[in-house]
Design a protein around this motif. Sequence first.
Motif, PDB file in Angstrom:
ATOM      1  N   HIS A  57      47.534  40.899  39.384  1.00  0.00           N
ATOM      2  CA  HIS A  57      46.217  40.333  39.706  1.00  0.00           C
ATOM      3  C   HIS A  57      45.720  40.858  41.054  1.00  0.00           C
ATOM      4  CE1 HIS A  57      42.791  37.676  39.595  1.00  0.00           C
ATOM      5  NE2 HIS A  57      43.041  37.370  40.864  1.00  0.00           N
ATOM      6  N   CYS A  61      42.159  42.592  41.792  1.00  0.00           N
ATOM      7  CA  CYS A  61      41.192  41.634  42.328  1.00  0.00           C
ATOM      8  C   CYS A  61      41.107  41.791  43.846  1.00  0.00           C
ATOM      9  CB  CYS A  61      41.582  40.197  41.979  1.00  0.00           C
ATOM     10  SG  CYS A  61      40.409  39.000  42.642  1.00  0.00           S
ATOM     11  N   CYS A  64      41.113  38.333  45.994  1.00  0.00           N
ATOM     12  CA  CYS A  64      42.401  37.664  46.154  1.00  0.00           C
ATOM     13  C   CYS A  64      43.342  38.511  47.009  1.00  0.00           C
ATOM     14  CB  CYS A  64      43.047  37.379  44.795  1.00  0.00           C
ATOM     15  SG  CYS A  64      42.253  36.026  43.904  1.00  0.00           S
TER      16      CYS A  64
HETATM   17 ZN    ZN Z   1      41.364  37.022  42.069  1.00  0.00          ZN
END
Ligand code: ZN
Lengths: 89, 218
Positions: A57, A61, A64
């Motif tokens: 992730h 992303c 994040c």
């Molecule tokens: Zn994220």
Amino acid sequence: MTTGQDDPLRKLIDCIFVSHQDEAMDCESCGCQLECFAEKVSAGANLHDLWPDVEAHLACCPDCAEEFQALLCILRAERSGQLDTSAGR
Amino acid sequence: MTDRTNEQWLVDLTGSPEAQSPALEDLRERLQRGIFYYLSRERSDLTHLPAVELTRMAEDLAQDATLRVMDNLGSFRGDSRFTTWATKIAVRVAISDLRRARYKDFSLENMTAEGDLLPASAASITGSPEPGPEATTERADVMLKIQRALDEDLTERQRQALVAMALQGVPLEILAERMGTNRNALYKLIHDARRKLRAHLESEGLSTHYMLNLFEDR
Ligand SMILES: [Zn+2]
């Protein structure tokens, strides 16, 4: 010869292809445990071994990833004594 | 004074004013030190700012973060140290603020008004002096295929979001605000778009391996 990171084609390819094939975690589930991941990693744990889905992730992303890196850098500074963390003065 | 345990933090922060105010002050100070460290050491975009300005920013952000922590005390589950959890909140407050400041003038309208971004990008690839003529043709061809996949496979929202994120580096948080959605939903939208694009391009023989090697030494 490699072309710079700011090449638009390269950016698109990175965005489309770098992400993990089965990456299924979303920002919410990543974010609500971010402190646990960062705490373990700052203590020497390997994200790739413990939480490959989190690593995936973070790889796709940017939001994040930015938050994780920021938290990690502060925790590492605290651990290494670069920040005075004593609660009183 | 030694650091509080998680339980002690919660007891103090929710306790009588005599217990609460020193705990609040300790928390605010601690968050401020962390934020200042992050702003001054990790943010290359802020290196031009004098230390006094960074200190002021860290003070304001720590103040906001402390309030945010207090508002969310009930959601602390105890899976980490309390201060780690609080620092996560502080980091988000700080980064959100920096994103908003940096992209305050960004609008989707301006982005789309600039017209199709990709032909210009394709031209810049062709104009790049780095690769040899063969590689240049190859890259222009790949770009064309990506352009077609973007046009054919994605919804307007998916295309907008993916291009803004991938090419312009606009944070999801900002994009979500401008698109009237939330970051999590937007992430899923983009994730879906990536999957469609990858499937489309792979069906045209552009494998992940091939794509990732396009920019390796040759
Ligand atoms: Zn994220």
